[in-house]
Enzyme design. Sequence first.
Site, PDB file in Angstrom:
ATOM      1  N   CYS A  26       0.864  -1.180   0.000  1.00  0.00           N
ATOM      2  CA  CYS A  26       0.000   0.000   0.000  1.00  0.00           C
ATOM      3  C   CYS A  26       0.900   1.229   0.000  1.00  0.00           C
ATOM      4  O   CYS A  26       1.842   1.294   0.785  1.00  0.00           O
ATOM      5  CB  CYS A  26      -0.893  -0.005   1.245  1.00  0.00           C
ATOM      6  SG  CYS A  26      -1.948   1.459   1.355  1.00  0.00           S
ATOM      7  N   HIS A  38      -8.956  -3.507  -2.406  1.00  0.00           N
ATOM      8  CA  HIS A  38      -8.042  -2.686  -1.590  1.00  0.00           C
ATOM      9  C   HIS A  38      -8.429  -1.200  -1.667  1.00  0.00           C
ATOM     10  O   HIS A  38      -8.529  -0.524  -0.639  1.00  0.00           O
ATOM     11  CB  HIS A  38      -6.605  -2.920  -2.089  1.00  0.00           C
ATOM     12  CG  HIS A  38      -5.554  -2.165  -1.334  1.00  0.00           C
ATOM     13  ND1 HIS A  38      -4.605  -2.793  -0.559  1.00  0.00           N
ATOM     14  CD2 HIS A  38      -5.299  -0.829  -1.238  1.00  0.00           C
ATOM     15  CE1 HIS A  38      -3.810  -1.868  -0.012  1.00  0.00           C
ATOM     16  NE2 HIS A  38      -4.202  -0.674  -0.421  1.00  0.00           N
ATOM     17  N   GLU A  39      -8.667  -0.713  -2.887  1.00  0.00           N
ATOM     18  CA  GLU A  39      -8.968   0.727  -3.049  1.00  0.00           C
ATOM     19  C   GLU A  39     -10.339   1.078  -2.484  1.00  0.00           C
ATOM     20  O   GLU A  39     -10.502   2.133  -1.870  1.00  0.00           O
ATOM     21  CB  GLU A  39      -8.870   1.148  -4.524  1.00  0.00           C
ATOM     22  CG  GLU A  39      -7.495   0.995  -5.156  1.00  0.00           C
ATOM     23  CD  GLU A  39      -6.348   1.503  -4.300  1.00  0.00           C
ATOM     24  OE1 GLU A  39      -6.514   2.503  -3.569  1.00  0.00           O
ATOM     25  OE2 GLU A  39      -5.266   0.890  -4.345  1.00  0.00           O
ATOM     26  N   HIS A  94     -10.208   1.625   1.118  1.00  0.00           N
ATOM     27  CA  HIS A  94      -9.722   2.977   1.436  1.00  0.00           C
ATOM     28  C   HIS A  94     -10.866   3.986   1.426  1.00  0.00           C
ATOM     29  O   HIS A  94     -10.920   4.882   2.272  1.00  0.00           O
ATOM     30  CB  HIS A  94      -8.693   3.440   0.390  1.00  0.00           C
ATOM     31  CG  HIS A  94      -7.278   3.031   0.661  1.00  0.00           C
ATOM     32  ND1 HIS A  94      -6.608   3.369   1.811  1.00  0.00           N
ATOM     33  CD2 HIS A  94      -6.390   2.331  -0.096  1.00  0.00           C
ATOM     34  CE1 HIS A  94      -5.359   2.885   1.754  1.00  0.00           C
ATOM     35  NE2 HIS A  94      -5.210   2.246   0.616  1.00  0.00           N
TER      36      HIS A  94
HETATM   37 ZN   LIG Z   1      -3.577   1.247  -0.110  1.00  0.00          ZN
END
Ligand SMILES: [Zn+2]
Length: 191
Positions: A107, A149-150, A153
Amino acid sequence: MIREIVHYDAPVLRAKGREVGEITPKIHALIDDLFDTMREARGVGLASQQIGEAIQVAVIDITGIKERPSKMWIAGKPVDPEAFMPLVLINPVLKMTKTKVTSHEGCLSFPGLSLDIPRAQRVNVKTRTLDGGTFEFDAGGLLGRAVLHEVDHLHGKLFIDHISAAERRLIREDLEYIKRGEPIPTEEDEE
Ligand SMILES: [Zn+2]
């Protein structure tokens, strides 16, 4: 414009992104900045929180990464993911398979840290597009992992939230280095 990437544990990384309403010139500028910043950092994805803005916009580009293949389907039919890169996700909504696969992940907000993270094998994505429409696809492999993953976020969730308490203890020192803005020492440094 290349922006500064926010590192753990800046509070904005824990902020849930507000939904995008109208696609304004400000949103276009944010997307340009995300792409410039992601490319300069050689990342495959970047979320707005990582450049300090809690809003539901993220960018992804897996072009050229052969060693970790990506899969993509549109209306159930397999397509070439590179034909749809780069991707902009705006207010994305996901549906995940229960089956998970574990693979390593990094990340840009955690420089030097690589973790094995279990993620859904395949994810269905509905996102708004810049022209006001919607785009729906399924993703697997590296692309599926990048989407998961995004989008985490965008909801203030981080990849360290997916590891066990025991694993978290093992990386506690690494996280302290990142918090202080110092590089994580490699094993060679310690010898
Ligand atoms: Zn990340």
